[in-house]
Structure formats: structure tokens, C-alpha cells
Design a protein around this motif. Structure first.
Motif, mmCIF file in Angstrom:
data_model
loop_
_atom_site.group_PDB
_atom_site.id
_atom_site.type_symbol
_atom_site.label_atom_id
_atom_site.label_comp_id
_atom_site.label_asym_id
_atom_site.label_seq_id
_atom_site.Cartn_x
_atom_site.Cartn_y
_atom_site.Cartn_z
ATOM 1 N N VAL A 255 35.874 53.864 34.333
ATOM 2 C CA VAL A 255 35.708 52.812 33.973
ATOM 3 C C VAL A 255 35.886 52.647 32.895
ATOM 4 O O VAL A 255 36.967 51.471 31.961
ATOM 5 C CB VAL A 255 34.610 51.715 34.610
ATOM 6 C CG1 VAL A 255 33.844 50.361 33.783
ATOM 7 C CG2 VAL A 255 34.417 51.819 36.704
ATOM 8 N N HIS A 259 39.151 50.839 30.509
ATOM 9 C CA HIS A 259 38.826 49.405 29.706
ATOM 10 C C HIS A 259 39.629 49.899 28.565
ATOM 11 O O HIS A 259 40.117 48.530 27.850
ATOM 12 C CB HIS A 259 37.483 48.730 30.011
ATOM 13 C CG HIS A 259 37.952 48.272 31.150
ATOM 14 N ND1 HIS A 259 38.708 46.883 31.868
ATOM 15 C CD2 HIS A 259 36.642 48.486 32.057
ATOM 16 C CE1 HIS A 259 38.642 46.474 33.128
ATOM 17 N NE2 HIS A 259 37.252 47.428 33.181
ATOM 18 N N GLU A 330 29.691 43.870 38.186
ATOM 19 C CA GLU A 330 31.171 43.848 37.870
ATOM 20 C C GLU A 330 31.057 42.494 36.656
ATOM 21 O O GLU A 330 32.295 41.991 35.762
ATOM 22 C CB GLU A 330 31.927 43.638 39.247
ATOM 23 C CG GLU A 330 31.966 45.205 40.634
ATOM 24 C CD GLU A 330 32.499 45.479 39.068
ATOM 25 O OE1 GLU A 330 33.758 45.234 38.454
ATOM 26 O OE2 GLU A 330 32.769 46.428 39.414
ATOM 27 N N HIS A 333 32.138 44.143 33.787
ATOM 28 C CA HIS A 333 32.505 44.818 32.958
ATOM 29 C C HIS A 333 31.280 46.459 33.005
ATOM 30 O O HIS A 333 31.950 47.604 33.035
ATOM 31 C CB HIS A 333 33.787 45.347 32.391
ATOM 32 C CG HIS A 333 34.837 44.522 32.355
ATOM 33 N ND1 HIS A 333 35.178 44.705 33.406
ATOM 34 C CD2 HIS A 333 35.408 42.939 31.670
ATOM 35 C CE1 HIS A 333 36.617 43.861 32.966
ATOM 36 N NE2 HIS A 333 36.045 43.036 32.428
#
Length: 472
Positions: A255, A259, A330, A333
Motif C-alpha cells: 500500500v 501510493h 481505508e 489510506h
């Protein structure tokens, strides 16, 4: 007050509203279609024909004097659009259950082909059939995958996680999950960038940042795929917890890298400070996800103390608090997978002590059923999306990606195991190393992350998607 009552009751009294307006105030004219009384703007008075309920009903049933066409049978009619969405969802779930049942009935097939592979093939056939009849096959949308299909699988794994084996091997799992994922991402990204620089391949326009992003996406070991395959071959507990633990914890690394490289694509220039902040963001994402999960786990454990008088809602608290932990992570993030695992691990010992035996059985079988259906749907839709999606095939890129994935995984496992065995009491044998390397399976997480890419910054998304589906 009287004027307010007249305005409200006027339309309900045929003819009365007209008389009330005529007796007080100036009479409306063509130049003055409305009257302002006491600070309230009154609508023009309705005629008796417009107001009368019978006239209104007659007007609804006729258009310009022509009566509405009568049905042959007063009640029966076809209105598929009214139930289309729930009907198709139920149909897909029914198809998934029938495929899963058929797979286990045909034992000769299950010994040769893994269930996940067979389901992807079924998805390919269903997608091809839908396309052959002229319809557009549905694509596995990233939002549907991350918000609805993935959480039950992770919750089932986190809630029933063998905590003792997990904590005993936590150091080994973290090395594979963090160092191994970083190695895969940068090794793959660097080699793919070198391949793109070879003249004549038609890939010269793909820069280092895009290749590193591709490497971070394709390096994500998928817990769904690992669970599906390892449960079939009945692997021993040590190897299962090592590979499965790696697939869960590498979510934070994936993740962050995803990102990070996606944000860097918007920058004109990437500085040292950006890289340092990106490094620290790994700890924020992973520890933040754990923190959110622990909070919801504690709240769930506390709530379960007061459910003795209403046992029927006990399982609901477990599902809702866990799902809220995932969604809350979520929002910022953070790692939703880490939040789900943390909430499940924290709440389970306390919840199990407080709830009834029937509620425990409900939680166990509902989670197993939910995760099994979600897993089946994911693999079927992977096959359907392969047929439905836009693809761009480049032999050099796709074959290189497949080859480098295998090389990076094997090298990473060999080097890391050599280092880990210096500190482990129970050593990992060459056979164990082979199974760990084999367990680096890619799945729907990599597909969905690639599907989320923006064409504006990554115009080679279709080629990335084709390569990822080939690797899966």
C-alpha cells in the motif's frame, strides 16, 4: 395563522380556496399572477377542475383524451429492470456456489487442477459466452473487490488466526513480508526498466517510476490465493503460517509503495525529503492500521459483556466492528488488512468468553461461508475480467515480467532463509524453502491495484494489466 390555515387547507376544499382568495386582498390579474399576504407568497388559486381528486385521477389515466392501453391480464406483467441488480447478484453467487460444489464432487479434477485455477477458467468461459451473445461482460471493479469481497476473507483469517504459532514466528514473517516485498518490488522494477531501455522493444517511453510502480503492484503476495491453494494441499502449520502471515503483513508495504509511486508521478521532481517521508509513511500505514483495529477490538470486547439478555445480535457485533475497523483504516489510506487482523485478534478471546455457544457457532460458519463465496467470486470474476478488459500485449514486457517474478521470488527466499536460519532453532529445510517460494502467489489484489491506475499519468495501464493477469 388564519392565512396559513387557508393556504394549507385551500387545495383540500374544492371551490373554498377560490372564495377565500376573492374575499380578501387584491384580486389576481394577468399582470399580477400571485399575491403577497402577511409576508407569505401565495400560489395562484387552483381551479376546481385541477383540484378535484376525481379529475386528477382521470387525468392520470388518460393522455390527451386517449384511454391507457389495458393489459390482457390485470396483474401479470414483465418488469425485469425492477429486480435486475439483486437478481444478477444472486445469480452470480449461485453460479459460484454451484462451481465450488461441482469441483469437490469431481475428485478426479480436484487432484489435478487447483480450485482457484479451475474457477478462473470457468470465468474465462462465462465471459467468452457473454461476449459471444453480444453483451458486455462485467469487470471486477476495484471498489467492489476492496470494500465487499476482500474483508470477509481477511476477517475469517484474522479472527481464527493461530496466535501462538504466529507470534512464535513473527520475526521470520516480518523479514519475508517487509524485506522480501521491498526486494521483489525494486528488483523487478529495476530489471523491467532495463528491459524497457532496450532499443526496438517499443517500450522506451516507460520511465523508471512507472516500472517501480509496476514492481510494487506485482510483488504483492495475495492472501486469497495463498489460502485457496494451501488449504487444498494440507500443508504443515509452520509453512502455512509463514507464507500466510507474509501475505497478510506485506499489505502495508504494498500500500505504501503503491501510493508513494502514484503520488511521485504527479511531482515534477522527487527530492530526498520525499523519499524520507515515504520511508516513514510505511510505519504510519502499518502501525496506524493496527491501532485502528485494536480500538475497535477493545470496543467489541467491551460491548459483548452486555449482550447476555439478547444473544441473537452477538454475531452481528463481531462482523460490524470488524468491518468498521477496515473502513475506518481505508478512509485514511492506512492498511485495512492490518486493521481487520488486529481487531479480530484482540476481540476474539474476550468475545468468545462472553457470547453463547450458539453465537460462536454462528460466527464460525457464517464467516467460513462468507469468505468461501467471496473467494470463489473473486477467481470467477478474474476470468470474466480477463475477457472483458482492454488489453495490450507486448511479448517482451509480459514474458520478462513473468520470468523476473519467478527469479526474484526464488532469490529472495534463498537469501533471506540463509540469514533467518542463523537465528532460528527450527531451521527451514530446502524443501521448506521451495514451498515458501512456491507460495508467493499473485492474485486479485495486484489486479485491482493496477485497475485503479489513472490513464492520465500511466497510459501504459492496459499493458500492465495484461502482464499481471498473465502472472496470476
Amino acid at each position: 395563522l388564519p392565512w396559513a390555515l387557508l393556504l394549507l387547507l385551500g387545495p383540500l376544499l374544492p371551490g373554498q380556496g377560490l372564495q377565500a382568495n376573492a374575499s380578501h386582498g387584491p384580486e389576481p390579474t394577468e399582470e399580477q399572477p400571485w399575491v403577497k399576504v402577511g409576508g407569505i407568497t401565495a400560489a395562484p388559486p387552483a381551479t376546481a377542475q385541477e383540484v378535484h381528486p376525481l379529475n386528477r385521477q382521470h387525468h392520470n389515466h388518460s393522455a390527451e383524451g386517449h384511454p391507457k392501453t389495458r393489459k390482457a391480464f390485470p396483474v401479470l406483467s414483465i418488469d425485469y429492470s425492477h429486480v435486475r441488480i439483486p437478481f444478477e447478484i444472486a445469480l452470480w453467487i449461485l453460479l459460484a456456489c454451484l462451481m465450488k460444489m461441482g469441483f469437490h464432487v469431481m475428485s478426479s479434477v480436484s487432484k489435478v487442477v487447483p480450485e482457484s485455477c479451475l474457477l478462473i477458467v470457468v470465468g474465462l468461459l462465462v465471459g467468452g459466452l457473454i461476449k459471444a451473445v453480444g453483451e458486455k461482460p462485467p469487470i471486477l471493479k476495484s471498489d467492489i473487490f476492496f470494500l465487499f469481497l476482500l474483508p470477509p476473507i481477511i476477517l475469517d483469517a484474522g479472527y481464527f488466526l493461530p496466535l501462538r504459532q504466529f507470534t512464535e514466528n513473527l520475526g521470520t514473517i516480518l523479514i519475508f513480508a517487509v524485506v522480501g516485498t521491498l526486494w521483489n518490488a525494486f528488483f523487478l522494477g529495476g530489471l523491467m526498466y532495463a528491459v524497457c531501455q532496450i532499443g526496438g522493444s517499443g517500450l522506451n517511453h516507460i520511465g523508471l517510476l512507472a516500472n517501480l510502480l509496476f514492481g510494487s503492484i506485482i510483488s504483492a503476495v495475495d492472501p486469497v490465493a495463498v489460502l485457496a491453494v494451501f488449504e487444498e494441499i494440507h500443508i504443515n502449520e509452520l509453512l502455512h503460517i509463514l507464507v500466510f502471515g507474509e501475505s497478510l503483513l506485506n499489505d502495508a508495504v504494498t500500500v505504501v509503495l503503491y501510493h508513494l509511486f502514484e503520488e511521485f508521478a504527479n511531482f515534477e521532481q522527487v527530492t530526498i525529503i520525499d523519499i524520507i517521508l515515504g520511508f516513514f509513511s510505511f510505519f504510519v500505514v502499518s502501525l496506524g492500521g493496527i491501532f485502528v483495529g485494536v480500538i475497535y477490538g477493545v470496543i467489541a470486547a467491551f460491548t459483548s459483556r452486555f449482550t447476555s439478555s439478547i444473544r441473537v445480535i452477538e454475531p452481528l457485533f463481531v462482523f460490524l466492528y470488524s468491518y468498521m475497523a477496515y473502513l475506518s483504516a481505508e478512509i485514511f489510506h492506512l492498511s485495512g488488512i492490518m486493521a481487520l487482523i488486529a481487531s479480530g485478534v484482540v476481540m476474539r478471546p474476550y468475545v468468545e468468553a462472553n457470547i453463547s455457544h450458539k453465537s460462536h457457532t454462528t460466527i464460525k460458519y457464517f464467516l467460513k461461508m462468507w469468505s468461501s463465496v467471496s473467494e470463489t467470486l473473486i477467481f470467477i470474476f478474474l476470468g470474466v475480467s480477463t475477457v472483458a478488459g482492454q488489453h495490450y500485449w507486448n511479448w517482451t514486457f509480459v514474458i520478462s515480467a513473468l520470468l523476473f517474478c519467478l527469479i526474484a521470488r526464488v532469490l529472495g527466499v534463498l537469501v533471506l532463509t540463509w540469514f533467518i536460519n542463523k537465528f532460528r532453532i527450527v531451521k527451514l529445510t530446502p524443501k521448506d524453502q521451495f514451498i515458501i517460494a512456491y507460495g508467493g502467489l499473485r492474485g486479485a489484489i495486484a489486479f485491482s491495484l493496477c485497475y485503479l491506475l489513472d490513464y492520465e499519468h500511466f497510459n501504459m495501464r492496459d499493458m500492465f494489466l495484461t502482464a499481471i493477469i498473465t502472472v496470476i
